[in-house]
Design a protein around this motif. Structure first.
Motif, PDB file in Angstrom:
ATOM      1  N   GLY A  76       3.705  -3.412  -8.946  1.00 25.16           N
ATOM      2  CA  GLY A  76       4.579  -3.564  -7.786  1.00 25.16           C
ATOM      3  C   GLY A  76       5.697  -2.553  -7.780  1.00 25.16           C
ATOM      4  N   ASP A  77       5.436  -1.372  -8.340  1.00 26.02           N
ATOM      5  CA  ASP A  77       6.444  -0.313  -8.455  1.00 26.02           C
ATOM      6  C   ASP A  77       6.510   0.468  -7.144  1.00 26.02           C
ATOM      7  N   LEU A  78       7.320  -0.035  -6.220  1.00 33.56           N
ATOM      8  CA  LEU A  78       7.422   0.565  -4.898  1.00 33.56           C
ATOM      9  C   LEU A  78       7.992   1.973  -4.936  1.00 33.56           C
ATOM     10  N   ASP A  87      -3.790   7.099  -0.768  1.00 30.90           N
ATOM     11  CA  ASP A  87      -4.023   5.827  -1.460  1.00 30.90           C
ATOM     12  C   ASP A  87      -2.712   5.137  -1.779  1.00 30.90           C
ATOM     13  N   ALA A  88      -1.727   5.921  -2.234  1.00 35.11           N
ATOM     14  CA  ALA A  88      -0.413   5.340  -2.537  1.00 35.11           C
ATOM     15  C   ALA A  88       0.222   4.784  -1.268  1.00 35.11           C
ATOM     16  N   LEU A 115       1.695  -3.738   0.003  1.00 32.74           N
ATOM     17  CA  LEU A 115       2.708  -4.469  -0.759  1.00 32.74           C
ATOM     18  C   LEU A 115       3.952  -4.793   0.060  1.00 32.74           C
ATOM     19  N   THR A 116       4.234  -3.975   1.063  1.00 31.00           N
ATOM     20  CA  THR A 116       5.465  -4.186   1.833  1.00 31.00           C
ATOM     21  C   THR A 116       5.189  -4.859   3.175  1.00 31.00           C
ATOM     22  N   GLU A 117       3.940  -5.186   3.427  1.00 35.84           N
ATOM     23  CA  GLU A 117       3.580  -5.845   4.679  1.00 35.84           C
ATOM     24  C   GLU A 117       4.339  -7.168   4.806  1.00 35.84           C
ATOM     25  N   GLY A 118       4.974  -7.317   5.953  1.00 35.53           N
ATOM     26  CA  GLY A 118       5.686  -8.563   6.210  1.00 35.53           C
ATOM     27  C   GLY A 118       7.095  -8.600   5.647  1.00 35.53           C
TER      28      GLY A 118
END
Length: 86
Positions: A59-61, A74-75, A82-85
């Protein structure tokens, strides 16, 4: 192991693609982001792939943003998931 890594790094720096592949595999197993970044910066798409995978798992944004900004689709996809919503 340190001596083996040193030898692989020397070979990789000299353009040995097998050595690069081995370094990517070993760095992925160790979760060594620094080694993977160095290899990715040197042009290893496999290193980029492993970085994306590890960063996604953690989860390393910030790492995903860095990779996406450097052109990794891909990233960008994993980052979007991961950031959806949010």
């Amino acid at each position: 192991m340190d001596e083996e890594l040193r030898k692989l790094r020397v070979l990789a720096a000299a353009g040995d693609s097998d050595a690069v592949d081995q370094l990517v595999e070993l760095a992925g197993e160790r979760g060594d982001f620094d080694e993977l970044r160095r290899l990715a910066d040197g042009g290893s798409s496999d290193a980029v792939d492993v970085l994306v995978e590890l960063a996604g798992e953690r989860g390393d944004l910030d790492e995903l943003r860095r990779l996406a900004d450097a052109g990794s689709g891909d990233a960008a996809d994993v980052l979007a998931e991961l950031t959806e919503g949010q």
